[in-house]
Structures are given as C-alpha cells and as structure tokens.
Design an enzyme around this catalytic site. Structure first.
Site, PDB file in Angstrom:
ATOM      1  N   GLU A   1       0.828  -1.207   0.000  1.00  0.00           N
ATOM      2  CA  GLU A   1       0.000   0.000   0.000  1.00  0.00           C
ATOM      3  C   GLU A   1       0.866   1.263   0.000  1.00  0.00           C
ATOM      4  O   GLU A   1       0.521   2.262  -0.637  1.00  0.00           O
ATOM      5  CB  GLU A   1      -0.915   0.030   1.232  1.00  0.00           C
ATOM      6  CG  GLU A   1      -1.990  -1.057   1.240  1.00  0.00           C
ATOM      7  CD  GLU A   1      -1.519  -2.363   1.875  1.00  0.00           C
ATOM      8  OE1 GLU A   1      -0.290  -2.626   1.911  1.00  0.00           O
ATOM      9  OE2 GLU A   1      -2.370  -3.139   2.336  1.00  0.00           O
TER      10      GLU A   1
ATOM     11  N   LYS B   1       3.830   1.691  -1.264  1.00  0.00           N
ATOM     12  CA  LYS B   1       4.400   1.893  -2.596  1.00  0.00           C
ATOM     13  C   LYS B   1       3.389   2.627  -3.497  1.00  0.00           C
ATOM     14  O   LYS B   1       3.708   3.621  -4.140  1.00  0.00           O
ATOM     15  CB  LYS B   1       4.759   0.537  -3.209  1.00  0.00           C
ATOM     16  CG  LYS B   1       5.244   0.591  -4.636  1.00  0.00           C
ATOM     17  CD  LYS B   1       5.344  -0.833  -5.190  1.00  0.00           C
ATOM     18  CE  LYS B   1       5.743  -0.845  -6.649  1.00  0.00           C
ATOM     19  NZ  LYS B   1       7.107  -0.375  -6.872  1.00  0.00           N
TER      20      LYS B   1
ATOM     21  N   SER C   1      20.885  -7.311 -20.750  1.00  0.00           N
ATOM     22  CA  SER C   1      19.494  -6.964 -21.038  1.00  0.00           C
ATOM     23  C   SER C   1      19.423  -5.733 -21.929  1.00  0.00           C
ATOM     24  O   SER C   1      20.263  -4.838 -21.861  1.00  0.00           O
ATOM     25  CB  SER C   1      18.727  -6.719 -19.745  1.00  0.00           C
ATOM     26  OG  SER C   1      19.341  -5.716 -18.993  1.00  0.00           O
TER      27      SER C   1
ATOM     28  N   ARG D   1      10.694   0.768  -3.774  1.00  0.00           N
ATOM     29  CA  ARG D   1      11.090  -0.413  -4.528  1.00  0.00           C
ATOM     30  C   ARG D   1      11.133  -1.650  -3.627  1.00  0.00           C
ATOM     31  O   ARG D   1      11.796  -1.663  -2.596  1.00  0.00           O
ATOM     32  CB  ARG D   1      12.438  -0.189  -5.186  1.00  0.00           C
ATOM     33  CG  ARG D   1      12.927  -1.415  -5.887  1.00  0.00           C
ATOM     34  CD  ARG D   1      13.734  -1.162  -7.137  1.00  0.00           C
ATOM     35  NE  ARG D   1      14.365  -2.430  -7.500  1.00  0.00           N
ATOM     36  CZ  ARG D   1      13.751  -3.391  -8.163  1.00  0.00           C
ATOM     37  NH1 ARG D   1      12.520  -3.229  -8.594  1.00  0.00           N
ATOM     38  NH2 ARG D   1      14.378  -4.524  -8.409  1.00  0.00           N
ATOM     39  N   CYS D   2      10.422  -2.691  -4.053  1.00  0.00           N
ATOM     40  CA  CYS D   2      10.363  -3.928  -3.278  1.00  0.00           C
ATOM     41  C   CYS D   2      10.844  -5.086  -4.136  1.00  0.00           C
ATOM     42  O   CYS D   2      10.758  -5.033  -5.356  1.00  0.00           O
ATOM     43  CB  CYS D   2       8.935  -4.225  -2.863  1.00  0.00           C
ATOM     44  SG  CYS D   2       8.228  -2.909  -1.888  1.00  0.00           S
TER      45      CYS D   2
ATOM     46  N   ASP E   1      26.654 -13.828 -14.318  1.00  0.00           N
ATOM     47  CA  ASP E   1      26.558 -12.583 -13.550  1.00  0.00           C
ATOM     48  C   ASP E   1      26.683 -12.839 -12.054  1.00  0.00           C
ATOM     49  O   ASP E   1      25.999 -13.718 -11.516  1.00  0.00           O
ATOM     50  CB  ASP E   1      25.191 -11.922 -13.797  1.00  0.00           C
ATOM     51  CG  ASP E   1      25.065 -11.350 -15.200  1.00  0.00           C
ATOM     52  OD1 ASP E   1      26.084 -10.883 -15.736  1.00  0.00           O
ATOM     53  OD2 ASP E   1      23.946 -11.362 -15.747  1.00  0.00           O
TER      54      ASP E   1
ATOM     55  N   HIS F   1      30.041 -10.480 -14.473  1.00  0.00           N
ATOM     56  CA  HIS F   1      29.669  -9.073 -14.353  1.00  0.00           C
ATOM     57  C   HIS F   1      29.324  -8.748 -12.910  1.00  0.00           C
ATOM     58  O   HIS F   1      28.680  -9.536 -12.225  1.00  0.00           O
ATOM     59  CB  HIS F   1      28.465  -8.761 -15.260  1.00  0.00           C
ATOM     60  CG  HIS F   1      27.783  -7.489 -14.891  1.00  0.00           C
ATOM     61  ND1 HIS F   1      28.343  -6.257 -15.123  1.00  0.00           N
ATOM     62  CD2 HIS F   1      26.598  -7.244 -14.269  1.00  0.00           C
ATOM     63  CE1 HIS F   1      27.529  -5.313 -14.670  1.00  0.00           C
ATOM     64  NE2 HIS F   1      26.469  -5.887 -14.147  1.00  0.00           N
TER      65      HIS F   1
ATOM     66  N   GLU G   1      31.020  -2.341 -12.861  1.00  0.00           N
ATOM     67  CA  GLU G   1      30.552  -0.952 -12.761  1.00  0.00           C
ATOM     68  C   GLU G   1      31.664  -0.039 -12.266  1.00  0.00           C
ATOM     69  O   GLU G   1      32.381  -0.371 -11.346  1.00  0.00           O
ATOM     70  CB  GLU G   1      29.375  -0.919 -11.777  1.00  0.00           C
ATOM     71  CG  GLU G   1      28.865   0.447 -11.457  1.00  0.00           C
ATOM     72  CD  GLU G   1      29.317   0.936 -10.082  1.00  0.00           C
ATOM     73  OE1 GLU G   1      29.389   2.152  -9.905  1.00  0.00           O
ATOM     74  OE2 GLU G   1      29.604   0.095  -9.231  1.00  0.00           O
TER      75      GLU G   1
ATOM     76  N   HIS H   1      21.932   3.865 -14.919  1.00  0.00           N
ATOM     77  CA  HIS H   1      20.830   4.271 -14.045  1.00  0.00           C
ATOM     78  C   HIS H   1      20.357   5.681 -14.336  1.00  0.00           C
ATOM     79  O   HIS H   1      19.359   6.129 -13.798  1.00  0.00           O
ATOM     80  CB  HIS H   1      21.234   4.151 -12.576  1.00  0.00           C
ATOM     81  CG  HIS H   1      21.203   2.735 -12.118  1.00  0.00           C
ATOM     82  ND1 HIS H   1      20.031   2.053 -11.944  1.00  0.00           N
ATOM     83  CD2 HIS H   1      22.190   1.857 -11.850  1.00  0.00           C
ATOM     84  CE1 HIS H   1      20.287   0.823 -11.565  1.00  0.00           C
ATOM     85  NE2 HIS H   1      21.596   0.677 -11.508  1.00  0.00           N
TER      86      HIS H   1
END
Ligand code: GLN
Ligand code: ZN
Length: 758
Positions: free
Chosen positions: A17, A19, A432, A514-515, A598, A640, A664, A693
C-alpha cells in the site's frame, strides 16, 4: 513476566500500500492521501502485533522512505542544495534528498549492513551544526498511545548515525559527535517529558570491527546521554555477535541491551555474565532475516539459559527489525504441500515469540503448540525434495578438479583470440536490452493465460531479432540476445530449477518504494532441463558475430533468495553451482562460444567482520568456479558485477578465473582503477564507461576520456568497452544513442592505439 516485543516492522504493507501511495503522491503532489495511508499502516501494524500477542511495540520505526534519512532530517543535517526545496515544502525537500528531482541529485544510497535494504547516506561537513526539527519520534509514539498501545520510540543511535554518514570534505564524521549529542539529549528530554517510559536506541555498528576512536565515541555518547532527563534506554545491536565489543556494550550506562541470538547464539553466556544484573536483556531469538519457522528445541535451549536473568528482566524479540521479511505467510495460500506451514513471516514470528513467552511461564497449551511445530519441522526434513540422493551424491563426488579450467589464463587467451577474432578494445553490453511495455504486457498476458505460449514465444523471437539487428547496426562486437524472456534475473532461473518456490505477496523493501520478492529455496536444488539454451542458440543462429550466453551466478541466486535454514548456505550454493554448471555445458554444446555468469551480489554476501570474510570468499569463489569449470579453452567465460565497492575484494574477483569481467565504475569516475595500482589484475576487464541508471546520454569524448584513464593502469590487450550494467530499465532511443557514442569512443581509442604502435 517475560515481555514480547520487536525492533521494527515492514513499512510497505501486506499489499504494498505504501508503494502505491508514494507513487500516487509523486505523480499528483497531493500529500494528504499519502500521510493517511502511512498513518493507517502504522495503526494496522501495531494492531496486528497486539493481536499476535506482543506486549510493547516500537514507534518511529516507520518511514515514508528510509529511517536513516528521517534521522538526518530530524537533526537538520540537510545539505544546502536541498534547503530551498525544504523551505517551499518539507515533504518535497525530503523526497528530493531521497530520489532527486529535476534539478537536484539525490543523496547516495548504499546497502544497510549485509542486507539488500538500501539506506540514504547522510552528507555531513566538518564543523556543521545540528538542531532538532520536528517531532516524528514523539508524534508516532502518541499515535500508538491514542490507540491504547504501549510503544517505545526507536532512534538510530548517535555513533551508528555518524559511522553510516559521509562527509563532503573527507573529514571523519565522528568528529561531529560533540555537536550532535546535545540534539539527542534534547530529544530524549522531550520524550521523557511526554511520559515515554522506554526508548530503543539502535547501534548496529556495535557488531562491526571498531577502531579505538569509535569505541571512545560510544563511551562518551552514552555517558552524556545518561546524565540528562531521559526515558529508560534499550540499546539494540543486531546482525551478528558483539564479540570484542561485548565488554564495551555491557558497560554503557543504559537500562537494557538487545542482542542477536540467531546469528550469534554462542554469545548468550558471555552476555549474561557481562551484563550488569539490573539490566534488561532483550533476547533476539527468532530470525528477522529469514522466513522459516524457528526450531523450538533451539530457542528453548537458549531461553533456559536466558532465564537466569529473571523473567522481569528478560524480553523476547526477533533478532533484528522485521523490515527484512514479508508481513504475513497466511496470504500464501497457493503454496504447494506443507510449505506454508514451514514459513514464518513477520506476523508469524511475533506469534512464535508469544508462544515461547507463554511456554516459559508454564502455559501447557503453548508448549503443546511448540511441540506441534517441532513435529512439522521434522516432517519437513523427510518431505520429498528436501533431501535428494541424486543431488547429495553428486555434491559428495565433486572433486577439486571441477573448479579448474583446462589451461591457464594466458593460453586460454590466445586460443580465444584465434577463435573469436575480436578487434582490440572489444565492445559489448551486459545482457538486457529495454524491457518495453509491450514485452511486459505480453508476459503478463501469457501468465494470466490470455496469450498462448506460441504467440508469446513469437513476441520473444521478434524482440530478439530486433535486439540483434540493432547491435549489428551499432557495430558491437560481442552480442547478446537481450533477455526479453526474463522477468527478473533470479526468478527466471528459480522458476526452472527444482527446490524453489515463489510467494505471491512476499515483498520486501529494497529501497523507498522499490520492493523485491525473493524466491524461497526450500529443497535440494536441481536442474531438470536446460534453461537458456533455446533463446541463446536462436539468437546465435541470426548472426555471424558471437552471442554471449547469459546466466545468473550461484552466489547471486543464493543472496537474492530466502535460503533454507537446515543446510549451510555454502552447501546450498554448491548445489546451485552444479545446476548452473550443467547449463554452461549445454550452452557450450549448443555452439555458444562466450558465456557470461553474472555475480552482482558477490560483494553483498561478504560477512561484516574481517575474520569471517576469507572463508566466505573461499566458498563463493569456489562456487563460481564450479559453475564455469570444465569448459573448453576456447569458450570465453565472462562475469559481471555492479554497484558495490570492489576494491577491497579485487583479489577474490581475480580468483574467479573468469576470462573477462565487466564491472561498474563510471559513477565513481573509475575509482575502481585505484585497486589496480596495488594489484595487477590478470584477466580482461571492462570497467563500465557509462551509468545506465541515469537517462542522460553520455558523450563520446566523456567515455573516451574514461578509457584513456583506464589505459593508464591496464594493458590495451586486456581492456573491454561496455556500459556499467544491463539496459532493461532504459528506453530504446537513449540506448541507441548511448551505445553509438560508446562504440565511437572505442573506435577513437583503437585509432590512437594503432597510431602509437606505428
Ligand atoms: N545480465 C543482467 C542484465 O543485463 C545483469 C543485471 C545485474 O547486474 N543486476 O540485466
Ligand atoms: Zn549489473
């Protein structure tokens, strides 16, 4: 009477809720519905805890976004750039710090200890001042009072607050302790004046290796806070053993100590001895980090000792805040067999604690229920799939040879150069490509049974054709199929492996709104059939260039799942490694020459204490090598990693023995490269040249600059050119522009290298 309590509760709500309310507020800017939802969630969660049999609940454990950010704001530790936004509207200012806005970039975000929860790192400055703004801890305590519920405000303690902060000038945040303590004192006095009986002060940094200045800071801080008007203080430690900090923690002038007896049951006796007799012991006896029911025999054995404290001085609680588990296992009615009866989410954990407390008090019915729980857990041990002879036998037969490639790295490099014929500074991506709305919709429709499998698969095939065409047009060297068939990099594999199950509502907050919904690994892990071969070979059939096979590594699958607690994590990880090893071999047999495994979560699993890190790195590296071992010299293994601090574990990264790693580093302007000044990395490496990002499209000159910087510490022969991470969250327009600029940067540098050689 032994009291039942807990340190914190999930904020997001059974059906996420919070979120939804956050996203609506970010869209409409109307604060009232968001604040209403937040208040309802707090009330509902307290009520739920009361119904589960809790005596005292925490208050101020709730947050609209992050509790560390809440403290920074409460203490007015607001960097100047956010001040105008705060002046206009405090809530707008708060979210600008949390997630940035059109003009402002957000505070840095980082992992909360060894969890997958991310907190916002307060940004401080030498010589700055603090002051108390607002009264969130008191206001939330009053809300509970108004509901007739006894609550205890939670504060993040001053030393942990400073240790978790950073300064813009590189000075030690601990130097701000003297400036900060009066604010804590004022806050405690405010709470005491309002009639608050107890506060909980979280000092999780007490389970870390501490230097002398930090220890002194603890002594000073708590001596100071004991002097003024204050409620009783429960000092809360979690995520591990106090070890060498036990004497320090036990000597601090507070009224109670919470210790983690799930990760560190062995510390109980020492704690009982060290803790003065008049202190409350809050015993963290059920796991706040995992979703399985506790074992009554284990907990009862602990409690038998703990009752030396006397029942008025003993509280029972989960090991840490319940933030890290979902709310209610009752909702998971679709789970097969007895699985649901093995699970304890937040609500069930509180109910368990009530049973333990009642059983201690001699309640026969509670004892009977715990006996039933024991019986259920014994049955779990015999359930089909939990102990598979085939899996166990294979693991036992595993020889050290399995972790080895056939030849050493330099020889492999020459064989691969001959087989792949790549240009210098080869370009590639991380796996991706954009997950478009159309793709997500098709997947949802397929799941719901409204789109048949053939139709769904033709959507995927078309997407793969498109992704390959784009990459060829861009002139990339090692291509990918784009992962359009994957909802999530762990779930996709879990769904095809045996030993996994998936919840419907098992959401856990990762950061802000974020979940994530971690899979459950409940049984022995096996791979009944190939998982990725079909789409990888399809992609390879469309092009002459090499297409990278794409797998999630064993450590990352482990790290991002709820792992069964009846086997050591390293054993479960080896089972995963063997299953993935079969996939690697099948890809190779299908003609895939480059395979990426990965491991973005390798760093996250690193134990908090130095002394335990080597053992973890040992088995984590071994599991990766089991996965990749045994392929031909000509098969190029990539890995990665992203969004962690790798410099400290660069030796372990090298021990993975991958042929190529993409890692990264653009966000930190290639800080990673510092590691190579002291350590010569032997493999090929692609330090990411742009931050995926951000929607910003980086210029060729910028990326060429980063590559030149990389060439100062790396050989031209070992450098690859790639983004920081996968592109699934980006749109096609920006991806095409950014990759075109990246390929141009590689060409520019190739030109410079050729010139230098001539
Ligand atoms: N191959 C994955 C992707 O490109 C890697 C994601 C990750 O590192 N988190 O999406
Ligand atoms: Zn990544």
């Amino acid at each position: 009477m032994t009291r039942v309590t807990y340190l914190g509760f999930p904020r997001i709500g059974r059906r996420r809720e919070l979120k939804r309310a956050l996203e609506t507020y970010w869209r409409d800017g109307d604060a009232a519905p968001l604040l209403d939802t937040a208040r309802e969630l707090r009330a509902r969660h307290w009520q739920l805890a009361r119904e589960a049999g809790v005596d005292v609940v925490p208050a101020n454990d709730f947050s609209l976004y992050d509790h560390v950010l809440d403290h920074a704001v409460l203490f007015d530790a607001i960097p100047a750039r956010y001040r105008p936004a705060f002046a206009a509207d405090p809530l707008r200012g708060y979210f600008a710090m949390a997630r940035g806005d059109a003009e402002l970039h957000a505070l840095e975000m980082t992992k909360w200890f060894d969890t997958n929860y991310h907190y916002l790192v307060p940004e401080l400055q030498a010589g700055q001042s603090f002051r108390l703004t607002g009264d969130k801890p008191l206001a939330e305590w009053r809300e509970a009072q108004a509901l007739g519920i006894e609550a205890r405000p939670v504060l993040l303690g001053p030393v942990s607050f400073l240790r978790l902060s950073k300064t813009v000038d590189g000075s030690d945040p601990l130097q701000l302790l003297d400036a900060l303590l009066p604010v804590y004192a004022e806050l405690l006095a405010q709470l005491a004046a309002a009639g608050v009986a107890w506060v909980q002060i979280d000092e999780p940094c007490l389970v870390l290796d501490l230097d002398a200045p930090t220890r002194q800071a603890y002594e000073k801080a708590y001596a100071t806070l004991a002097k003024g008007a204050t409620p009783k203080r429960l000092l809360a430690t979690y995520f591990g053993a106090l070890q060498d900090n036990l004497a320090l923690a036990a000597s601090l002038p507070v009224d109670g100590l919470h210790v983690d007896l799930v990760r560190a049951p062995e510390q109980l006796d020492a704690v009982l001895t060290a803790l003065p007799a008049d202190r409350v012991l809050s015993a963290g006896v059920v796991d706040g980090r995992n979703v399985w029911r506790s074992r009554p025999a284990q907990v009862s054995a602990l409690l038998e000792h703990a009752t030396r404290r006397g029942s008025d001085q003993l509280w029972l609680a989960p090991s840490c805040s319940l933030l890290h588990v979902p709310i209610d296992a009752e909702q998971e009615t679709q789970l097969a067999g007895d699985l649901r009866s093995w699970l304890a989410f937040a609500r069930q954990k509180l109910e368990e604690l009530r049973l333990y407390a009642d059983a201690l008090a001699g309640d026969a019915q509670a004892r009977e229920q715990l006996a039933q729980q024991t019986a259920r857990l014994e049955a779990r041990g015999r359930a089909p799939g939990v102990q598979r002879q085939d899996v166990r036998g294979r693991l036992q037969a595993l020889s050290p040879q399995a972790t080895l490639r056939r030849s050493e790295r330099p020889y492999r490099r020459s064989v691969q150069a001959g087989a792949l014929k790549l240009p210098p500074l080869p370009t590639t991506t991380i796996g991706s490509f954009p997950q478009t709305d159309a793709l997500r919709r098709a997947r949802a429709e397929h799941r719901a049974g409204r789109l048949d499998t053939a139709a769904y698969e033709s959507v995927l095939a078309e997407e793969i054709q498109h992704v390959l065409k784009q990459q060829e047009a861009l002139g990339l060297d090692v291509l990918v199929h784009g992962e359009p068939e994957r909802n999530d990099m762990v779930e996709y594999f879990g769904e095809q492996l045996e030993g996994f199950a998936f919840t419907r509502h098992g959401w856990v907050q990762s950061y802000g709104s974020r979940c994530v919904k971690p899979p459950l690994i409940w049984g022995d892990v096996a791979r009944p059939a190939p998982m990725t071969v079909r789409w990888s070979s399809y992609a390879q059939s469309l092009t002459e260039k090499p297409v990278k096979g794409m797998l999630t590594g064993p450590v990352t699958v482990l790290q991002w799942s709820f792992v069964r607690d009846d086997l050591p994590r390293e054993t479960v990880c080896r089972q995963l490694a063997l299953a993935l090893r079969d996939e690697v071999h099948d890809l190779e047999r299908a003609g895939i020459q480059v395979i990426q495994i990965d491991e973005p979560a390798l760093r996250e699993g690193l134990p908090l204490r130095h002394a335990e890190q080597a053992h973890y790195l040992d088995w984590a590296v071994q599991c990766f090598r089991i996965t990749a071992g045994g392929v031909a010299d000509a098969t190029q293994i990539h890995t990665h990693m992203c969004y962690s601090e790798f410099n400290a574990i660069i030796e372990a990264v090298s021990a993975l023995d991958a042929d190529v790693i993409s890692i990264e580093s653009s966000r930190s302007r290639m800080e990673l490269l510092d590691a190579f000044e002291r350590f010569r990395y032997p493999g090929d490496i692609g330090p990411g040249v742009y931050d995926i990002h951000s929607p910003r499209v980086p210029a060729t000159t910028e990326m060429a600059g980063l590559l030149r910087k990389a060439l100062e510490v790396l050989d031209a022969g070992q450098l690859w050119v790639n983004p920081d991470c996968g592109l699934k969250t980006r749109g096609w327009t920006e991806v095409n522009q950014a990759l075109a600029a990246m390929v141009a940067a590689a060409h520019e540098l190739r030109g410079e290298l050729a010139q230098r050689a001539a």
